[in-house]
Motif scaffolding. Structure first.
Motif, short mmCIF file in Angstrom:
data_model
loop_
_atom_site.label_atom_id
_atom_site.label_comp_id
_atom_site.label_asym_id
_atom_site.label_seq_id
_atom_site.Cartn_x
_atom_site.Cartn_y
_atom_site.Cartn_z
N ASP A 87 -27.49 -22.25 -5.89
CA ASP A 87 -28.59 -21.47 -5.62
C ASP A 87 -28.93 -20.99 -7.02
O ASP A 87 -30.05 -20.26 -6.69
CB ASP A 87 -28.70 -20.71 -4.36
CG ASP A 87 -28.30 -21.92 -3.57
OD1 ASP A 87 -28.64 -23.24 -3.25
OD2 ASP A 87 -26.95 -21.11 -2.52
N GLY A 88 -28.98 -20.99 -8.22
CA GLY A 88 -29.24 -20.08 -9.19
C GLY A 88 -28.46 -18.37 -9.24
O GLY A 88 -29.23 -18.21 -9.98
N ASN A 89 -27.86 -18.51 -8.43
CA ASN A 89 -27.62 -17.39 -7.67
C ASN A 89 -26.11 -16.79 -9.03
O ASN A 89 -25.62 -17.63 -9.25
CB ASN A 89 -26.93 -16.82 -6.94
CG ASN A 89 -27.98 -16.57 -5.23
OD1 ASN A 89 -29.07 -16.18 -5.73
ND2 ASN A 89 -28.01 -17.16 -4.24
N LYS A 90 -26.25 -15.56 -9.50
CA LYS A 90 -24.51 -15.14 -10.44
C LYS A 90 -23.89 -14.65 -9.82
O LYS A 90 -24.03 -13.69 -8.72
CB LYS A 90 -24.55 -14.56 -11.74
CG LYS A 90 -25.74 -14.98 -12.43
CD LYS A 90 -26.35 -14.03 -14.01
CE LYS A 90 -27.29 -15.04 -15.24
NZ LYS A 90 -26.39 -14.85 -16.12
N ARG A 91 -23.00 -15.24 -9.51
CA ARG A 91 -21.26 -14.97 -9.06
C ARG A 91 -20.59 -14.82 -9.81
O ARG A 91 -20.29 -14.54 -11.39
CB ARG A 91 -21.02 -16.22 -8.03
CG ARG A 91 -22.10 -16.73 -7.11
CD ARG A 91 -22.38 -15.71 -6.27
NE ARG A 91 -20.55 -15.59 -5.27
CZ ARG A 91 -20.63 -16.48 -4.22
NH1 ARG A 91 -21.59 -16.12 -3.91
NH2 ARG A 91 -20.09 -15.92 -3.70
N ARG A 92 -19.58 -13.49 -9.93
CA ARG A 92 -18.22 -13.47 -9.90
C ARG A 92 -16.58 -13.50 -9.50
O ARG A 92 -16.78 -13.89 -8.08
CB ARG A 92 -17.68 -12.21 -10.04
CG ARG A 92 -18.89 -11.86 -11.61
CD ARG A 92 -19.27 -10.34 -11.78
NE ARG A 92 -17.96 -9.84 -12.69
CZ ARG A 92 -17.93 -8.57 -13.23
NH1 ARG A 92 -18.94 -8.34 -13.59
NH2 ARG A 92 -16.16 -8.78 -13.77
N THR A 93 -15.58 -14.00 -10.03
CA THR A 93 -14.64 -14.38 -9.34
C THR A 93 -13.42 -14.11 -10.41
O THR A 93 -13.47 -14.04 -11.37
CB THR A 93 -14.23 -15.65 -8.60
OG1 THR A 93 -13.18 -15.78 -8.39
CG2 THR A 93 -13.97 -16.84 -10.04
N ALA A 94 -12.40 -13.39 -9.71
CA ALA A 94 -11.49 -13.10 -10.16
C ALA A 94 -10.13 -14.23 -9.65
O ALA A 94 -10.43 -14.63 -8.74
CB ALA A 94 -10.64 -11.41 -9.52
N GLU A 95 -9.57 -14.24 -11.04
CA GLU A 95 -7.93 -15.01 -11.33
C GLU A 95 -7.48 -14.90 -11.93
O GLU A 95 -6.85 -14.34 -12.83
CB GLU A 95 -8.61 -16.80 -11.68
CG GLU A 95 -9.27 -16.37 -13.00
CD GLU A 95 -10.16 -18.40 -12.60
OE1 GLU A 95 -10.01 -19.35 -12.30
OE2 GLU A 95 -10.50 -18.12 -14.32
N VAL A 96 -6.39 -15.52 -12.09
CA VAL A 96 -4.50 -15.17 -12.30
C VAL A 96 -4.35 -16.79 -13.01
O VAL A 96 -4.54 -17.95 -13.16
CB VAL A 96 -3.73 -14.92 -11.75
CG1 VAL A 96 -1.99 -15.19 -12.82
CG2 VAL A 96 -3.64 -13.75 -10.49
N VAL A 97 -4.15 -15.87 -14.61
CA VAL A 97 -4.81 -17.63 -15.28
C VAL A 97 -3.00 -17.12 -15.99
O VAL A 97 -2.17 -16.33 -16.24
CB VAL A 97 -5.02 -17.37 -16.60
CG1 VAL A 97 -5.11 -18.21 -17.75
CG2 VAL A 97 -6.32 -17.21 -16.50
N ALA A 98 -2.31 -18.48 -15.68
CA ALA A 98 -0.88 -18.14 -15.40
C ALA A 98 -0.26 -18.84 -16.31
O ALA A 98 -0.75 -19.14 -17.02
CB ALA A 98 0.08 -19.04 -14.82
#
Length: 174
Positions: A87-98
């Motif tokens: 939809d064109g909304n800016k989002r942020r996500t947290a993740e663990v890079v193994a």
């Protein structure tokens, strides 16, 4: 600066292995991690669902040897990633890079369906971003000795190459 995280939990789904345009393997998976404490009212412990990503050989290892429900230990770094949704909304996500991934339960308990938390958390087999795999040593079985009231009698000492020393300290090598 220090950015290091270690989590232990169960996979919520089978890992998804994909490849980049240049052929680099990347596995995505989610880990359910129980909190060490209960809620405010002392009720049930809550569970966090943590997204993880593993690259190259580590990602291939996760994809090959782990399935939904497997106990896994992930060591790596926390990464915040920005993206734009459809939809064109800016989002942020947290993740663990193994960086390293370990089996969280022993092979024996996972084969029998007896998945317990008392498994082989940091010892067993692992695969890390450095390309090395490690195996826990095999100690074999202990000799059978009678058990009398909770005390295990020591096994008879086998014939030894050691010589008995006299009580004279002059014979000691140090």
């Amino acid at each position: 600066m220090l950015n290091h995280i270690v989590i232990m939990g169960r996979l919520t789904r089978d890992p998804e292995l994909r490849r980049t345009g240049s052929g680099i393997a990347v596995a995505s998976f989610s880990v359910a991690v129980d909190r060490d404490f209960g809620g405010r009212d002392g009720g049930e412990r809550e569970t966090d669902f943590i997204d993880c990503v593993a690259w190259r050989q580590t990602g291939e290892f996760v994809s090959k040897y782990f399935t939904k429900g497997s106990m896994i230990v992930v060591s790596g770094r926390l990464q915040i990633r920005s993206w734009t949704d459809k939809d064109g909304n800016k989002r942020r996500t947290a993740e663990v890079v193994a960086d390293n991934v370990y089996f969280g339960d022993s092979k024996r308990s996972s084969e029998s369906g007896n998945n317990t938390y008392g498994g082989n958390a940091y010892g067993g087999n692992s695969y890390g971003s450095n390309g090395n795999s490690y195996s826990a040593p095999s100690y074999g079985s202990a000799p059978a000795t009678p058990n009398y009231g909770g005390y295990s009698a020591p096994a008879a000492a086998p014939a030894s190459d050691f010589a008995m020393l006299e009580d004279d300290d002059a014979q000691l090598p140090f």
